[in-house]
Design a protein around this motif. Structure first.
Motif, PDB file in Angstrom:
ATOM      1  N   PHE A  29      -4.023  -1.554  -4.994  1.00 47.57           N
ATOM      2  CA  PHE A  29      -5.063  -0.514  -5.120  1.00 47.57           C
ATOM      3  C   PHE A  29      -5.256  -0.016  -6.547  1.00 47.57           C
ATOM      4  O   PHE A  29      -6.096   0.816  -6.788  1.00 47.57           O
ATOM      5  CB  PHE A  29      -4.671   0.624  -4.154  1.00 47.57           C
ATOM      6  CG  PHE A  29      -5.495   1.865  -4.105  1.00 47.57           C
ATOM      7  CD1 PHE A  29      -6.869   1.825  -3.910  1.00 47.57           C
ATOM      8  CD2 PHE A  29      -4.886   3.118  -4.197  1.00 47.57           C
ATOM      9  CE1 PHE A  29      -7.613   3.001  -3.816  1.00 47.57           C
ATOM     10  CE2 PHE A  29      -5.610   4.294  -4.109  1.00 47.57           C
ATOM     11  CZ  PHE A  29      -6.980   4.233  -3.920  1.00 47.57           C
ATOM     12  N   GLU A  72       1.197   4.370  -3.899  1.00 45.15           N
ATOM     13  CA  GLU A  72       1.654   2.982  -3.962  1.00 45.15           C
ATOM     14  C   GLU A  72       2.930   2.868  -4.794  1.00 45.15           C
ATOM     15  O   GLU A  72       3.791   2.032  -4.530  1.00 45.15           O
ATOM     16  CB  GLU A  72       0.564   2.084  -4.558  1.00 45.15           C
ATOM     17  CG  GLU A  72      -0.432   1.509  -3.565  1.00 45.15           C
ATOM     18  CD  GLU A  72      -1.372   2.500  -2.903  1.00 45.15           C
ATOM     19  OE1 GLU A  72      -1.475   3.637  -3.399  1.00 45.15           O
ATOM     20  OE2 GLU A  72      -1.997   2.147  -1.887  1.00 45.15           O
ATOM     21  N   SER A  92       0.855  -1.197   0.000  1.00 44.30           N
ATOM     22  CA  SER A  92       0.000   0.000   0.000  1.00 44.30           C
ATOM     23  C   SER A  92       0.885   1.240   0.000  1.00 44.30           C
ATOM     24  O   SER A  92       2.099   1.144   0.193  1.00 44.30           O
ATOM     25  CB  SER A  92      -0.818   0.057   1.286  1.00 44.30           C
ATOM     26  OG  SER A  92      -1.783  -0.929   1.315  1.00 44.30           O
ATOM     27  N   ALA A  93       0.241   2.379  -0.112  1.00 48.83           N
ATOM     28  CA  ALA A  93       0.925   3.654   0.122  1.00 48.83           C
ATOM     29  C   ALA A  93       1.279   3.730   1.609  1.00 48.83           C
ATOM     30  O   ALA A  93       0.608   3.104   2.437  1.00 48.83           O
ATOM     31  CB  ALA A  93      -0.004   4.799  -0.240  1.00 48.83           C
ATOM     32  N   ARG A 152     -11.182   2.597  -1.682  1.00 52.47           N
ATOM     33  CA  ARG A 152     -10.321   2.700  -0.493  1.00 52.47           C
ATOM     34  C   ARG A 152     -10.067   1.313   0.112  1.00 52.47           C
ATOM     35  O   ARG A 152     -10.946   0.468   0.141  1.00 52.47           O
ATOM     36  CB  ARG A 152     -10.940   3.620   0.567  1.00 52.47           C
ATOM     37  CG  ARG A 152     -11.072   5.078   0.154  1.00 52.47           C
ATOM     38  CD  ARG A 152      -9.768   5.733  -0.309  1.00 52.47           C
ATOM     39  NE  ARG A 152      -8.644   5.664   0.611  1.00 52.47           N
ATOM     40  CZ  ARG A 152      -8.347   6.587   1.518  1.00 52.47           C
ATOM     41  NH1 ARG A 152      -9.101   7.633   1.644  1.00 52.47           N
ATOM     42  NH2 ARG A 152      -7.278   6.448   2.293  1.00 52.47           N
ATOM     43  N   GLY A 153      -8.858   1.135   0.586  1.00 49.99           N
ATOM     44  CA  GLY A 153      -8.480  -0.164   1.157  1.00 49.99           C
ATOM     45  C   GLY A 153      -8.244  -1.217   0.088  1.00 49.99           C
ATOM     46  O   GLY A 153      -8.114  -2.414   0.370  1.00 49.99           O
ATOM     47  N   GLY A 154      -8.170  -0.783  -1.187  1.00 57.94           N
ATOM     48  CA  GLY A 154      -8.163  -1.702  -2.323  1.00 57.94           C
ATOM     49  C   GLY A 154      -6.924  -2.569  -2.486  1.00 57.94           C
ATOM     50  O   GLY A 154      -6.927  -3.497  -3.304  1.00 57.94           O
ATOM     51  N   SER A 155      -5.869  -2.318  -1.726  1.00 59.06           N
ATOM     52  CA  SER A 155      -4.693  -3.203  -1.831  1.00 59.06           C
ATOM     53  C   SER A 155      -5.016  -4.612  -1.362  1.00 59.06           C
ATOM     54  O   SER A 155      -4.398  -5.576  -1.819  1.00 59.06           O
ATOM     55  CB  SER A 155      -3.537  -2.659  -0.998  1.00 59.06           C
ATOM     56  OG  SER A 155      -3.165  -1.393  -1.456  1.00 59.06           O
ATOM     57  N   ASP A 156      -5.978  -4.735  -0.456  1.00 55.36           N
ATOM     58  CA  ASP A 156      -6.413  -6.079  -0.034  1.00 55.36           C
ATOM     59  C   ASP A 156      -6.936  -6.835  -1.254  1.00 55.36           C
ATOM     60  O   ASP A 156      -6.627  -8.012  -1.454  1.00 55.36           O
ATOM     61  CB  ASP A 156      -7.551  -5.984   1.004  1.00 55.36           C
ATOM     62  CG  ASP A 156      -7.113  -5.352   2.310  1.00 55.36           C
ATOM     63  OD1 ASP A 156      -5.924  -5.442   2.637  1.00 55.36           O
ATOM     64  OD2 ASP A 156      -7.978  -4.772   3.007  1.00 55.36           O
ATOM     65  N   THR A 207      -2.360   8.458   1.101  1.00 57.34           N
ATOM     66  CA  THR A 207      -3.542   8.564   0.235  1.00 57.34           C
ATOM     67  C   THR A 207      -4.444   9.707   0.713  1.00 57.34           C
ATOM     68  O   THR A 207      -4.926  10.507  -0.089  1.00 57.34           O
ATOM     69  CB  THR A 207      -4.301   7.218   0.199  1.00 57.34           C
ATOM     70  OG1 THR A 207      -3.375   6.197  -0.147  1.00 57.34           O
ATOM     71  CG2 THR A 207      -5.435   7.230  -0.802  1.00 57.34           C
TER      72      THR A 207
HETATM   73  N1  ASP Z   1      -3.701   3.424  -0.234  1.00 56.11           N
HETATM   74  C1  ASP Z   1      -5.075   3.056  -0.447  1.00 56.11           C
HETATM   75  C2  ASP Z   1      -5.953   3.597   0.664  1.00 56.11           C
HETATM   76  O1  ASP Z   1      -5.466   4.219   1.596  1.00 56.11           O
HETATM   77  C3  ASP Z   1      -5.259   1.575  -0.614  1.00 56.11           C
HETATM   78  C4  ASP Z   1      -4.877   0.718   0.567  1.00 56.11           C
HETATM   79  O2  ASP Z   1      -4.186   1.166   1.497  1.00 56.11           O
HETATM   80  O3  ASP Z   1      -5.284  -0.450   0.559  1.00 56.11           O
HETATM   81  O4  ASP Z   1      -7.152   3.429   0.606  1.00 56.11           O
END
Ligand code: ASP
Ligand code: ADP
Ligand code: MG
Length: 406
Positions: free
Chosen positions: A136, A74, A41-42, A150-154, A47
């Motif tokens: 992401f 990222e 992730s970043a 958001r949270g898309g690295s999962d 972000t």
């Molecule tokens: N950097 C992105 C976010 O903060 C994706 C992630 O962290 O999964 O939403």
């Protein structure tokens, strides 16, 4: 030899020391003779900073340009992680989401993955290189850069695990697993050893931030089991996998709390066929997702209805409703921003009764007033005042016997 996908979230790569720590974890896996795909992730906060910067320049930035901006977070991390591995003598190569073959639909800022084309990535693995992929992000059919919400690295990690047919997918974060409730709110929360996709999906959709809901939806659809564990210790994490029958023995697996909720109350709306349809069509056209809906029995030709929306969308929803009410020729809107949704989740609810009664009794003990209720097969949600929410979560946690016993 195993093929392993490891994803490291924002806190895990938050600064130089942490990136070096992550590089050591990756090297240890590689030295064991395994093929390793890493998703990062970043750095935490980046972000959000980029979003704030965009809004300072233009309050309504174009989605395409937002994606172009956000992927930078990222991209910094993949290069730094590859460099940290080079410093340890490991042959690592970084790839953007597009290079890694993540193909999405065209919807900027919330794109869905349509296909994985991982040949190039697999060739690198076969040449004994560690591959570091930017989470992401992906690209649509036209090659335009997109992001996955958001949270898309999962989601990137789970999709890559499927795309490269990995033996193992590990999500490293700043907690050592999925807990029965957010450990920051409930200090007595317990780590869950195993949880079904369905329960994890409900918890994530109902506000449990540890996994992105869409990533769990993907893992469920394609049966990609994964482990949530800490990048700061070696404790075994939580396994998220297909349901097995013994999982029904536990009635409540966990509690979710979503404070980003608002209540929209419409009073004196004309009580005639089509009113509700018009209101909810208007809200949907404004791109707002409605959750719980309650309509009271009409009287004297008018009715009242209440529903919940994400707090961030409250103003947009209210504007849309005002316009529809003007068209319908009556009705008033009231907004209540300071509400929260507390939910208890467990596949065991299918075979156990009395859960609702137990939840309401616990809330009454916590002197918490219930404003709205909704249920499904494996969850019960209530809307309560935001000020009561954290204490109520602790009381409900205890009432369902979830507290850790040291
Ligand atoms: N950097 C992105 C976010 O903060 C994706 C992630 O962290 O999964 O939403
Ligand atoms: P990452 O940056 O690694 O993706 P997130 O911040 O997205 O990490 O998710 C981890 C956070 O999720 C934890 O710090 C924790 O406070 C929060 N969280 C909320 N509910 C839970 C839960 N039930 N179990 C574990 N963590 C939870
Ligand atoms: Mg996350």
């Amino acid at each position: 030899m195993a093929r392993i996908v490891k994803k490291f979230g924002g806190t895990s790569v938050g600064d130089v020391d942490r990136i070096q720590n992550v590089a050591r974890v990756i090297k240890a896996e590689y030295d064991n003779g395994n093929e390793v795909v890493v998703v990062v992730s970043a750095r935490s906060g980046v972000t959000n900073q980029l979003i704030a910067r965009a809004k300072a320049i233009n309050p309504n930035p174009a989605d395409r340009e937002m994606d172009m901006l956000l992927v930078a977070g990222e991209q910094e991390t993949i290069a730094l992680t590859a460099m940290a591995l080079h410093a340890l003598g490991v042959d690592a190569v970084s790839m953007t989401g597009a290079m890694a073959g993540i193909k999405t639909d065209p919807y900027h800022t919330r794109a869905r993955i349509v296909r994985m084309e991982c040949q190039q990535l697999i060739e690198y693995l076969e040449k004994k290189r560690v591959v570091i992929v930017a989470g992401f992000q992906g690209a649509n059919e036209l090659g335009q850069i997109t992001t996955l919400g958001r949270g898309g690295s999962d989601l990137s990690a789970i999709a890559l695990a499927k795309g490269v047919d990995a033996d193992l997918c590990q999500i490293y974060t700043d907690v050592d697993g999925v807990y029965t409730a957010d450990p920051r709110i409930v200090p007595k929360a317990r780590k869950i050893q195993e949880i079904s996709y369905e329960e994890m999906l409900e918890l994530a959709s109902l506000g449990t931030k540890v996994m992105q809901a869409r990533s769990v939806e993907f893992s469920n659809k394609y049966n990609v089991p994964f482990e949530v564990r800490s990048s700061f210790n070696n404790n075994p994490g939580t396994i998220v996998k297909e349901e097995v029958s013994s999982m029904e023995d536990v009635v409540v697996r966990g509690i979710a709390l979503d404070k980003n909720q608002a209540k929209v109350i419409i009073t004196n709306i004309p009580d005639k066929p089509g009113s509700a349809a018009k209101v909810f069509q208007g809200i949907s056209d404004a791109n707002v997702v409605v959750d719980m809906i309650v309509q009271n029995i009409g009287r004297n030709g008018v009715a009242n209805m209440t529903f919940t929306v994400p707090q961030d969308d409250m103003d947009r929803a209210s504007k849309a409703v005002e316009e529809i009410l003007a068209e319908l020729g009556g009705g008033e809107v009231t907004l209540v921003g300071d509400v929260a949704k507390l939910s208890v989740v467990g596949v065991g609810m299918r075979s156990h009764s009395g859960v609702a009664g137990q939840l309401f009794a616990a809330l009454s003990e916590a002197k918490t007033n219930i404003q709205l209720i909704s249920t499904s097969e494996i969850k019960i949600s209530v809307v309560i005042a935001e000020g009561d929410a954290e204490e109520a979560t602790r009381v409900v946690h205890t009432a369902f016997g979830l507290d850790r016993v040291d």
